[in-house]
Design an enzyme around this catalytic site. Sequence first.
Site, PDB file in Angstrom:
ATOM      1  N   SER A  35      -2.521  -2.508  -8.057  1.00  0.00           N
ATOM      2  CA  SER A  35      -2.123  -3.670  -7.272  1.00  0.00           C
ATOM      3  C   SER A  35      -3.353  -4.439  -6.807  1.00  0.00           C
ATOM      4  CB  SER A  35      -1.288  -3.243  -6.067  1.00  0.00           C
ATOM      5  OG  SER A  35      -2.144  -2.942  -4.986  1.00  0.00           O
ATOM      6  N   LYS A  36      -3.101  -5.645  -6.298  1.00  0.00           N
ATOM      7  CA  LYS A  36      -4.256  -6.451  -5.897  1.00  0.00           C
ATOM      8  C   LYS A  36      -5.016  -5.824  -4.737  1.00  0.00           C
ATOM      9  CE  LYS A  36      -1.226  -9.546  -3.391  1.00  0.00           C
ATOM     10  NZ  LYS A  36      -0.512 -10.801  -3.463  1.00  0.00           N
ATOM     11  N   ARG A  37      -4.341  -5.006  -3.960  1.00  0.00           N
ATOM     12  CA  ARG A  37      -5.017  -4.342  -2.855  1.00  0.00           C
ATOM     13  C   ARG A  37      -6.021  -3.295  -3.344  1.00  0.00           C
ATOM     14  NH1 ARG A  37      -0.270  -5.774  -1.182  1.00  0.00           N
ATOM     15  NH2 ARG A  37       0.741  -4.095  -2.286  1.00  0.00           N
TER      16      ARG A  37
END
Length: 513
Positions: free
Chosen positions: A267-269
């Site tokens: 994920s972008k996190r």
Amino acid sequence: MDKRVRVRFAPSPTGPLNIGGLRTALYDYLFARKNGGDFILRIEDTDKNREVPGTEQYIMDALKWVGIEPDEYPGVGGEKEEKYGPYRQSDRKPLYKKYAEQLVKQGHAYYAFDSSEDIDAMRKSEEEKGNHSAKYNHVTRGQMKNSLTLSPEEVEEKILAGANVVIRLKMPSDETITFTDIVREEVSFQTGLLDDKVMLKADGMPTYHLANIVDDHLMEISHVIRGEEWLSSTAHHIFMYRCFGWEPPHFAHLSLILKPVGKGKLSKRDSATFGFPVFPLDWNDPETGDLQFEGFKEYGFLPDALINFLAFLGWNPGTEQEIFTLDQLIESFNLEKVVKSGARFDIEKAKWYNQQYIMASSDDKLASMIQEQFSDVSPENLKLFCGMMKERVENLNEFKKNGYFFFDKPQSFDEKTIRKKYKLENDVHFLSMADKLEAIDDFTTENIQNIIKGYIAEKELSFGAILPILRVALTGTMKGPDIFGTMELLGKPETLVRLKDALVTFASKTSES
Ligand code: GLU
């Protein structure tokens, strides 16, 4: 293959294109090129609420940077756009309604007037009856406000009165929809478990499902290659193709890209967690303009390395070869070798690829890529520098980081080496070597090497006694390229100054301890 291969990459402009999206685009591109077909970029912007400004430009920039530009895209112009465009779904809005209405006429879809409160209430009452995953479908549609439960007059009246109305697909209650996915092979879905998806929204915009299949049909898309999160929607899509009497495209659903730890979707996190980009280019927050996500480009990746790495994230040619140019990827790529299981995003592998590509790049090419960071270095010196440093960096930013001492005086000195190697008599040697170096007219690596090695031999010293401390004197560190080449690049005056300065530094450091 029976018809012309036409493949589309169909992102929704809801934020920057992540690495998973870029991989899908790459597979689209490779497949299209391999089969002499067309690669199309279609912007699926039917959900205006989720649109993030700047996304479309970002997508185009990212594709351009990695060298996989589409043949057809919004604004391309010419005959193609006339025939298949527009390529942005919001620009095609007037086109979709008739298809949704056609399905209503055929009895495959219906008007629905329910508010979100009505739908919540239905879910709640179903829950009470023990139906914990209630959907708007064959089980519940009979309790709702739609053209299946209301009389034709009531329906007409509501529509004329401007009521909020959507068109829903009427999924059969008990059928099996089976299709062959190129990656996942045979896939089946029970229609009774699927919901009656909205196809046309109250504002007249199509949903993803309607727009997607109408466009794939009108744009004569032959192969749909997309992420596996769309697999279950494919059952709806196949059903719609059937209702319209259109031939569906071939489908290939790509498995997820997993976190570096091998579990869970990337994920972008994760970018923040792992300190590594998951986007191709930097992304700035459209409101504040602040950098929100770092890109592979700005991290110092070569686009070819990123492409090679991404191609192997879920595909391999079945041989030992790992380094592939884009042309070689086109040549070798096939969807049958795309893996079914998730692909772990292996950061170390990405770095390895980048390093391989940097090492294999010409000094000239590297110099042009890092030129901006070294505006006051001459092109000649920059090329020499690249040649000396390219085996010592993992990314383009490390040239500056690991080789700063070529252009700036060392900011620190390797204390351990000083402690171990510095002896008072070094001063005499350094000063004598400096005198000899001063006398060289042609300050080349070879001449420098002859002088230093000659001096060591003449004084019956060992290389180990002189070279490490000489290196630290000139560069501050034990990590660096050939010391004689380093001296050439530093130039005579700077070499001599550093040698002499180091004596003072070393003396102060040894007296401290
Ligand atoms: N618009 C969808 C997305 O954002 C495209 C899915 C598809 O390729 O059909 O991923």
